[in-house]
Design a protein around this motif. Structure first.
Motif, mmCIF file in Angstrom:
data_model
loop_
_atom_site.group_PDB
_atom_site.id
_atom_site.type_symbol
_atom_site.label_atom_id
_atom_site.label_comp_id
_atom_site.label_asym_id
_atom_site.label_seq_id
_atom_site.Cartn_x
_atom_site.Cartn_y
_atom_site.Cartn_z
ATOM 1 N N PRO A 1 -87.247 72.364 -21.541
ATOM 2 C CA PRO A 1 -87.728 71.337 -22.485
ATOM 3 C C PRO A 1 -86.824 71.293 -23.726
ATOM 4 C CG PRO A 1 -89.568 72.663 -21.686
ATOM 5 C CD PRO A 1 -88.331 73.329 -21.182
ATOM 6 N N ILE A 2 -86.751 70.101 -24.318
ATOM 7 C CA ILE A 2 -85.822 69.950 -25.442
ATOM 8 C C ILE A 2 -86.218 70.830 -26.627
ATOM 9 C CG2 ILE A 2 -85.102 67.635 -24.774
ATOM 10 C CD1 ILE A 2 -86.995 66.515 -26.866
ATOM 11 N N GLU A 3 -87.551 71.088 -26.828
ATOM 12 C CA GLU A 3 -87.960 71.938 -27.942
ATOM 13 C C GLU A 3 -87.417 73.359 -27.764
ATOM 14 O OE1 GLU A 3 -89.930 70.046 -26.241
ATOM 15 O OE2 GLU A 3 -90.694 68.537 -27.642
ATOM 16 N N GLU A 4 -87.550 73.886 -26.511
ATOM 17 C CA GLU A 4 -87.051 75.232 -26.235
ATOM 18 C C GLU A 4 -85.535 75.292 -26.384
ATOM 19 O OE1 GLU A 4 -86.828 78.351 -22.486
ATOM 20 O OE2 GLU A 4 -88.369 76.761 -22.504
ATOM 21 N N ALA A 5 -84.829 74.254 -25.877
ATOM 22 C CA ALA A 5 -83.372 74.215 -25.989
ATOM 23 C C ALA A 5 -82.941 74.136 -27.453
ATOM 24 C CB ALA A 5 -82.812 73.028 -25.210
#
Length: 456
Positions: free
Chosen positions: A123-127
């Motif tokens: 997910p973009i938040e984790e990345a």
């Protein structure tokens, strides 16, 4: 905006917006890449993935109208502002995933596409968190480097300040030294001009005395001439009266001889000529060791064990009277002299009130009373009671009373210079000199109760 298009705007195979759309034999449209991969995997015949109608040959016709529609949809999608609502330019869906292999944002439809199926996707938040940590770690490294560079900058500035401080200190020291030198030279100029003025007045006085003496002789001759001429004019009897006495006086005295004109007494050997002033800094570069020669010492002189000191003894020593030894003048020479180059040494003269320090030709007379003068092959300074003088012809009174005398010999340049070694100031220079190729030796002379010490 691409999501609002009808289903016909999406490829039935990849479910995204058409990429280079083409129509096949049955009229259905697909992405060129999608249908090519599908047919390449199944081989002949070539079925339609949607209606399953087959064809014996590949038939791919570009669908230009559909391509234009898809192009418009892509441009509208690309104009959307980036952020949480940014959409995939291919599928029109919100970009919620990050492909770590390709390092790019993708949508859920892209995740199922063949080019991303085998990739690591998060997910973009984790990345974003993971990459922020990398950024923050690198920022810390950059800050450390920045601090080190600033430290180096301060260190370099400190070194520069120290160098500039040393430069300024040397500048001030140099200015002080040259200022002192200028003051010294000004004082020497005034002293020498005063001496030359005194010498000029002395020459004028001697000239007047000589001229007056000559005029007196002329007047005496004029009187004798008048007397004899008057006698000649007398009658014979008067003329011959007492003629014997007159003739005897003429024969006895003869005609008065006029005083021979003497050579004008010029200045003594040069006293600091402007172009030959010797500075102690120049002389110190030629410092050399001097040891005294006991075979030349007068019998009343006693030398130390290291031959650096000489003093006046109480009695005459029983030493051989060799040709090298002084027998009347209380002098001693050094063991080694010079026939070329330069040499500098110092003599402590603070003990005793009668001494002379300088140099002499190796051929200087050792027997009989010695004249400490340049015409005897000696160039020296000396003290006799309260008087300090350069032993020139005539002697030159000195205005200093040195405790230690520095002696500098420039054989090739024809100079012998003396310094007040304690004050580091010049005293007197003999110039120009012609040593005539002879060896020049250090010379010390001293009177009763005296002591001289040579250094180094």
């Amino acid at each position: 905006m691409a999501a609002a298009l009808p289903a016909e705007a999406s490829c039935p195979e990849c479910r995204g917006l058409f990429q280079d759309p083409v129509s096949i034999h049955c009229g259905h449209s697909f992405c060129r890449g999608c249908i090519t991969r599908r047919w390449g995997a199944n081989g002949r015949p070539f079925p339609c993935p949607r209606c399953h109608q087959t064809a014996p040959e590949k038939t791919l016709r570009p669908n230009r109208e559909l391509a234009k529609v898809i192009e418009v949809a892509k441009r509208l999608s690309l104009r959307a502002a980036p952020g949480r609502g940014a959409r995939c330019p291919r599928h029109g869906e919100v970009l919620k995933l990050f492909c770590e292999d390709d390092r790019t944002l993708i949508c859920l439809a892209c995740r199922g596409a063949p080019e991303h199926r085998a990739h690591a996707v998060v997910p973009i938040e984790e990345a974003a968190e993971e990459n922020k940590e990398k950024f923050e770690a690198h920022v810390r490294i950059l800050k450390d480097q920045r601090e080190k560079l600033l430290g180096l900058k301060e260190a370099e500035e400190g070194k520069s300040r120290k160098c500039l401080d040393r430069v300024e200190s040397e500048r001030q020291k140099l200015a002080s030294q040259f200022g002192a030198l200028r003051r010294l030279l000004d004082a020497r100029e005034r002293l020498l001009l005063e001496r030359l003025g005194q010498l000029g007045r002395e020459v004028a006085r001697r000239e007047e005395e000589k001229v007056n003496g000559i005029l007196g002789d002329v007047a005496a001759i004029d009187g004798r001439i008048r007397e004899l001429e008057e006698r000649c004019r007398q009658p014979p009897c008067e003329f011959l009266r007492d003629i014997g006495a007159i003739l005897s006086r003429i024969e006895e005295d003869g005609a008065p001889k006029p005083t021979e004109p003497s050579e004008p007494q010029g200045p003594p050997t040069a006293i600091f000529p402007a172009t030959h002033v010797v500075l102690k800094e120049e002389a110190l570069g030629f410092r050399a060791s001097v040891t005294l020669d006991p075979d030349t010492a007068h019998p009343r002189l006693v030398l130390s064990a290291d031959f650096k000191e000489v003093k006046f003894g109480d009695t005459r020593r029983p030493v051989p009277d060799t040709p090298q030894r002084f027998d009347s003048s209380r002098c001693v020479l050094a063991r080694h002299g010079l026939t070329a180059g330069r040499r500098y040494w110092e003599v402590d003269v603070g003990h005793g009130d009668a001494w002379a320090v300088g140099v002499a030709k190796a051929s200087v007379a050792r027997k009989g009373r010695l004249r400490v003068k340049p015409d005897a092959g000696i160039w020296a300074l000396g003290r006799c009671g309260p008087r300090y003088q350069a032993m020139a012809s005539p002697a030159v009174p000195l205005s200093v009373a040195p405790r230690k005398v520095g002696v500098f010999v420039d054989y090739d340049g024809g100079r012998v210079a003396f310094f007040d070694a304690a004050q580091e100031t010049p005293i007197f220079v003999f110039f120009p000199l012609n040593f005539e190729g002879e060896e020049i030796l250090p010379l010390l002379c001293l009177g009763r109760g005296g002591r001289l010490v040579v250094s180094p």
